[in-house]
Write a protein that holds these residues in place. Structure first.
Motif, PDB file in Angstrom:
ATOM      1  N   TYR A  62       0.828  -1.202   0.000  1.00 20.98           N
ATOM      2  CA  TYR A  62       0.000   0.000   0.000  1.00 20.98           C
ATOM      3  C   TYR A  62       0.866   1.258   0.000  1.00 20.98           C
ATOM      4  N   VAL A  63       2.045   1.177   0.601  1.00 18.58           N
ATOM      5  CA  VAL A  63       2.960   2.321   0.569  1.00 18.58           C
ATOM      6  C   VAL A  63       3.525   2.508  -0.834  1.00 18.58           C
ATOM      7  N   GLN A  64       3.872   1.404  -1.476  1.00 18.16           N
ATOM      8  CA  GLN A  64       4.381   1.489  -2.845  1.00 18.16           C
ATOM      9  C   GLN A  64       3.322   2.051  -3.787  1.00 18.16           C
ATOM     10  N   TYR A  65       2.065   1.607  -3.607  1.00 18.74           N
ATOM     11  CA  TYR A  65       1.002   2.114  -4.481  1.00 18.74           C
ATOM     12  C   TYR A  65       0.765   3.600  -4.222  1.00 18.74           C
ATOM     13  N   ALA A  66       0.786   4.018  -2.974  1.00 18.95           N
ATOM     14  CA  ALA A  66       0.581   5.431  -2.659  1.00 18.95           C
ATOM     15  C   ALA A  66       1.656   6.292  -3.328  1.00 18.95           C
ATOM     16  N   ARG A  67       2.896   5.810  -3.307  1.00 14.80           N
ATOM     17  CA  ARG A  67       3.971   6.557  -3.961  1.00 14.80           C
ATOM     18  C   ARG A  67       3.785   6.577  -5.472  1.00 14.80           C
ATOM     19  N   TYR A  68       3.379   5.441  -6.035  1.00 17.23           N
ATOM     20  CA  TYR A  68       3.144   5.368  -7.484  1.00 17.23           C
ATOM     21  C   TYR A  68       1.993   6.295  -7.895  1.00 17.23           C
ATOM     22  N   PHE A  69       0.912   6.269  -7.119  1.00 16.28           N
ATOM     23  CA  PHE A  69      -0.251   7.099  -7.455  1.00 16.28           C
ATOM     24  C   PHE A  69       0.098   8.578  -7.342  1.00 16.28           C
ATOM     25  N   ASP A  70       0.853   8.954  -6.334  1.00 18.87           N
ATOM     26  CA  ASP A  70       1.249  10.355  -6.166  1.00 18.87           C
ATOM     27  C   ASP A  70       2.110  10.812  -7.332  1.00 18.87           C
ATOM     28  N   ARG A  71       3.030   9.963  -7.779  1.00 18.14           N
ATOM     29  CA  ARG A  71       3.859  10.332  -8.933  1.00 18.14           C
ATOM     30  C   ARG A  71       3.024  10.404 -10.210  1.00 18.14           C
ATOM     31  N   ALA A  72       2.074   9.469 -10.338  1.00 21.14           N
ATOM     32  CA  ALA A  72       1.281   9.401 -11.571  1.00 21.14           C
ATOM     33  C   ALA A  72       0.430  10.658 -11.760  1.00 21.14           C
ATOM     34  N   ILE A  73      -0.207  11.134 -10.690  1.00 22.71           N
ATOM     35  CA  ILE A  73      -1.059  12.315 -10.834  1.00 22.71           C
ATOM     36  C   ILE A  73      -0.234  13.574 -11.111  1.00 22.71           C
ATOM     37  N   HIS A  74       1.074  13.484 -10.891  1.00 25.06           N
ATOM     38  CA  HIS A  74       1.960  14.595 -11.230  1.00 25.06           C
ATOM     39  C   HIS A  74       2.671  14.360 -12.557  1.00 25.06           C
ATOM     40  N   GLY A  75       2.248  13.327 -13.289  1.00 29.51           N
ATOM     41  CA  GLY A  75       2.802  13.084 -14.613  1.00 29.51           C
ATOM     42  C   GLY A  75       4.039  12.231 -14.654  1.00 29.51           C
ATOM     43  N   ASP A  76       4.440  11.669 -13.531  1.00 33.48           N
ATOM     44  CA  ASP A  76       5.634  10.822 -13.474  1.00 33.48           C
ATOM     45  C   ASP A  76       5.190   9.358 -13.420  1.00 33.48           C
ATOM     46  N   LEU A  77       5.402   8.630 -14.498  1.00 39.08           N
ATOM     47  CA  LEU A  77       4.994   7.224 -14.576  1.00 39.08           C
ATOM     48  C   LEU A  77       6.150   6.270 -14.316  1.00 39.08           C
ATOM     49  N   GLY A  78       7.222   6.782 -13.744  1.00 33.69           N
ATOM     50  CA  GLY A  78       8.357   5.927 -13.408  1.00 33.69           C
ATOM     51  C   GLY A  78       9.398   5.892 -14.507  1.00 33.69           C
ATOM     52  N   ARG A  79      10.366   4.974 -14.349  1.00 31.69           N
ATOM     53  CA  ARG A  79      11.446   4.821 -15.317  1.00 31.69           C
ATOM     54  C   ARG A  79      11.463   3.399 -15.843  1.00 31.69           C
ATOM     55  N   SER A  80      11.777   3.281 -17.114  1.00 28.78           N
ATOM     56  CA  SER A  80      11.851   1.972 -17.754  1.00 28.78           C
ATOM     57  C   SER A  80      13.014   1.167 -17.189  1.00 28.78           C
ATOM     58  N   TYR A  81      12.770  -0.121 -16.897  1.00 30.34           N
ATOM     59  CA  TYR A  81      13.836  -0.985 -16.410  1.00 30.34           C
ATOM     60  C   TYR A  81      14.865  -1.279 -17.502  1.00 30.34           C
ATOM     61  N   ILE A  82      14.393  -1.350 -18.743  1.00 38.12           N
ATOM     62  CA  ILE A  82      15.260  -1.748 -19.852  1.00 38.12           C
ATOM     63  C   ILE A  82      15.923  -0.537 -20.500  1.00 38.12           C
ATOM     64  N   ARG A  83      15.147   0.490 -20.791  1.00 35.55           N
ATOM     65  CA  ARG A  83      15.665   1.654 -21.506  1.00 35.55           C
ATOM     66  C   ARG A  83      16.313   2.682 -20.587  1.00 35.55           C
ATOM     67  N   ARG A  84      16.025   2.587 -19.295  1.00 31.71           N
ATOM     68  CA  ARG A  84      16.561   3.548 -18.319  1.00 31.71           C
ATOM     69  C   ARG A  84      16.117   4.975 -18.640  1.00 31.71           C
ATOM     70  N   GLU A  85      14.911   5.122 -19.164  1.00 28.73           N
ATOM     71  CA  GLU A  85      14.373   6.434 -19.502  1.00 28.73           C
ATOM     72  C   GLU A  85      13.035   6.625 -18.813  1.00 28.73           C
ATOM     73  N   SER A  86      12.594   7.876 -18.750  1.00 24.67           N
ATOM     74  CA  SER A  86      11.297   8.188 -18.173  1.00 24.67           C
ATOM     75  C   SER A  86      10.190   7.593 -19.042  1.00 24.67           C
ATOM     76  N   VAL A  87       9.248   6.912 -18.399  1.00 24.66           N
ATOM     77  CA  VAL A  87       8.126   6.328 -19.130  1.00 24.66           C
ATOM     78  C   VAL A  87       7.270   7.431 -19.751  1.00 24.66           C
ATOM     79  N   THR A  88       7.081   8.513 -19.031  1.00 31.07           N
ATOM     80  CA  THR A  88       6.316   9.637 -19.562  1.00 31.07           C
ATOM     81  C   THR A  88       6.956  10.183 -20.833  1.00 31.07           C
ATOM     82  N   ARG A  89       8.274  10.292 -20.845  1.00 33.43           N
ATOM     83  CA  ARG A  89       8.973  10.783 -22.029  1.00 33.43           C
ATOM     84  C   ARG A  89       8.859   9.785 -23.180  1.00 33.43           C
ATOM     85  N   LEU A  90       8.957   8.498 -22.878  1.00 39.61           N
ATOM     86  CA  LEU A  90       8.831   7.480 -23.920  1.00 39.61           C
ATOM     87  C   LEU A  90       7.453   7.544 -24.578  1.00 39.61           C
ATOM     88  N   ILE A  91       6.413   7.674 -23.766  1.00 35.85           N
ATOM     89  CA  ILE A  91       5.053   7.746 -24.310  1.00 35.85           C
ATOM     90  C   ILE A  91       4.874   9.033 -25.103  1.00 35.85           C
TER      91      ILE A  91
END
Length: 309
Positions: A62-91
C-alpha cells in the motif's frame, strides 16, 4: 449539462483510479524482479537488495502504491527498467506517430463507411446493396494482422521501392492506414445502412418525399443527421483505441508508436512501461468518451432536454 459534465468527470477519475490499482496489482503477479531487470541476472545479492531499497520495493504494497499514485497524478509514470528512460517521455515521444496513424485511419474508415453505407441504403434491396453487404462483411471478418501481412507481401512483390515499415513520410503511412481502416469501414457501413433504412421508414422522411424532394436530397438533408448518431459513438470509441496504440498493426509495420512500445515492454517484462501505457490508454479512452458524449448531446437536442429536465 454542467451537472452531467461533472458526473462524467468524476466517473472518469474513478475509472482511472481503478485502472491504476489493477495494473499495479498485476505488476506483482508477473514473475519479474525489477532489481534483476536493472542490475542483470549475475548481480550479487547485496546489489539487488540495495536496488530494491532504493526503489522502495522492500516497503508494504500500500505504501508502494501510494507513492506510485502520487507520482502518476503529477505526470511521473516511473522509469523503464530496460531503456533507463522516463516512461512519460517514452510515451510522449511515441504518441505523435500513433496520433498520425490514428487520424489517417479514422478519416479513411469514416469516409469509406459513410460512402458504402449511403450507397447501399439508397439502393436498398438491389444488387448494389447486396454486393456492398458482402464486401462489408468480408472486411469486418478479416483479421487485422493477416490483412497487414498480406498487404506487405503484395506490395513487396509488385512495388519494390514502396516502404514496407517504419515511419519515413506520407508514403509509409499508406499500408498501416489501409490495414486499420478497411475493417472499421465495413462495420461503419453496415451500421449506417441499418440506421438509414430505419430513418427511411419514419414519418418525417415520408413527408419530405411527399413534398417532391429527391431520394438523395432526403437522405442527405433529413435522414443522415439522425443516422449518423450511432456512428459518432462507434467512431469515438474506435478513435480512443487507435490513439491508445494498435499493438498488432504497429508491430507488423514496425511503426514507432505506443502500441509497439507496449508490445516491446510486454516482451521484455518492462513493468513501468506496461503500467504507463495501460494508464495512458485508459486516460485517452475516458477523455474521448467524454468528448463523444458531449458531441452526441450537441447533435441530438433530445439528449440535452433529458439531462436538463
Amino acid at each position: 449539462m454542467l451537472a452531467y459534465l461533472v458526473r462524467r468527470i468524476v466517473f472518469g477519475a474513478a475509472v482511472l483510479v481503478g485502472t491504476s490499482v489493477i495494473t499495479f496489482a498485476i505488476a506483482f503477479v508477473v514473475p519479474a524482479d525489477p532489481a534483476v531487470a536493472m542490475a542483470g541476472a549475475k548481480a550479487d545479492p547485496q546489489t539487488l537488495a540495495s536496488i530494491r531499497s532504493e526503489m522502495g520495493l522492500d516497503q508494504p504494497l500500500y505504501v508502494q502504491y501510494a507513492r506510485y499514485f502520487d507520482r502518476a497524478i503529477h505526470g511521473d509514470l516511473g522509469r523503464s527498467y530496460i531503456r533507463r528512460e522516463s516512461v512519460t517521455r517514452l510515451i510522449a515521444d511515441r504518441f505523435p506517430a500513433t496520433a498520425v496513424l490514428a487520424g489517417a485511419a479514422m478519416a479513411l474508415s469514416v469516409m469509406l463507411g459513410i460512402a458504402m453505407g449511403a450507397i447501399a441504403a439508397a439502393y436498398r434491396g438491389r444488387a448494389a446493396d447486396n454486393i456492398l453487404l458482402v464486401i462489408s462483411l468480408a472486411l469486418v471478418s478479416i483479421p487485422v494482422f493477416w490483412l497487414g501481412t498480406m498487404l506487405l507481401i503484395a506490395v513487396a512483390a509488385t512495388i519494390r521501392s514502396f516502404p514496407l515499415g517504419g515511419y519515413s513520410g506520407a508514403t509509409s503511412l499508406v499500408l498501416p492506414t489501409l490495414t486499420l481502416a478497411l475493417g472499421s469501414a465495413g462495420y461503419y457501413s453496415r451500421v449506417l445502412h441499418t440506421s438509414l433504412c430505419d430513418a427511411f421508414d419514419q414519418d418525417y422522411v415520408r413527408t419530405a418525399r411527399g413534398k417532391g424532394l429527391s431520394r438523395v436530397r432526403v437522405m442527405l438533408k433529413h435522414a443522415m443527421a439522425n443516422a449518423l448518431l450511432p456512428l459518432v459513438t462507434l467512431a469515438g470509441l474506435d478513435l480512443a483505441g487507435l490513439l491508445s496504440g494498435v499493438v498488432l498493426t504497429e508491430t507488423v509495420f514496425n511503426w514507432p508508436g505506443i502500441g509497439r512500445l507496449a508490445a516491446e515492454a510486454i516482451f521484455n517484462l518492462d513493468i513501468p512501461v506496461i503500467m504507463g501505457t495501460v494508464l495512458f490508454s485508459a486516460l485517452l479512452i475516458v477523455v474521448v468518451n467524454l468528448l463523444v458524449d458531449l458531441l452526441y448531446a450537441w447533435l441530438d437536442p433530445r439528449i440535452r432536454l433529458a439531462e436538463t429536465g
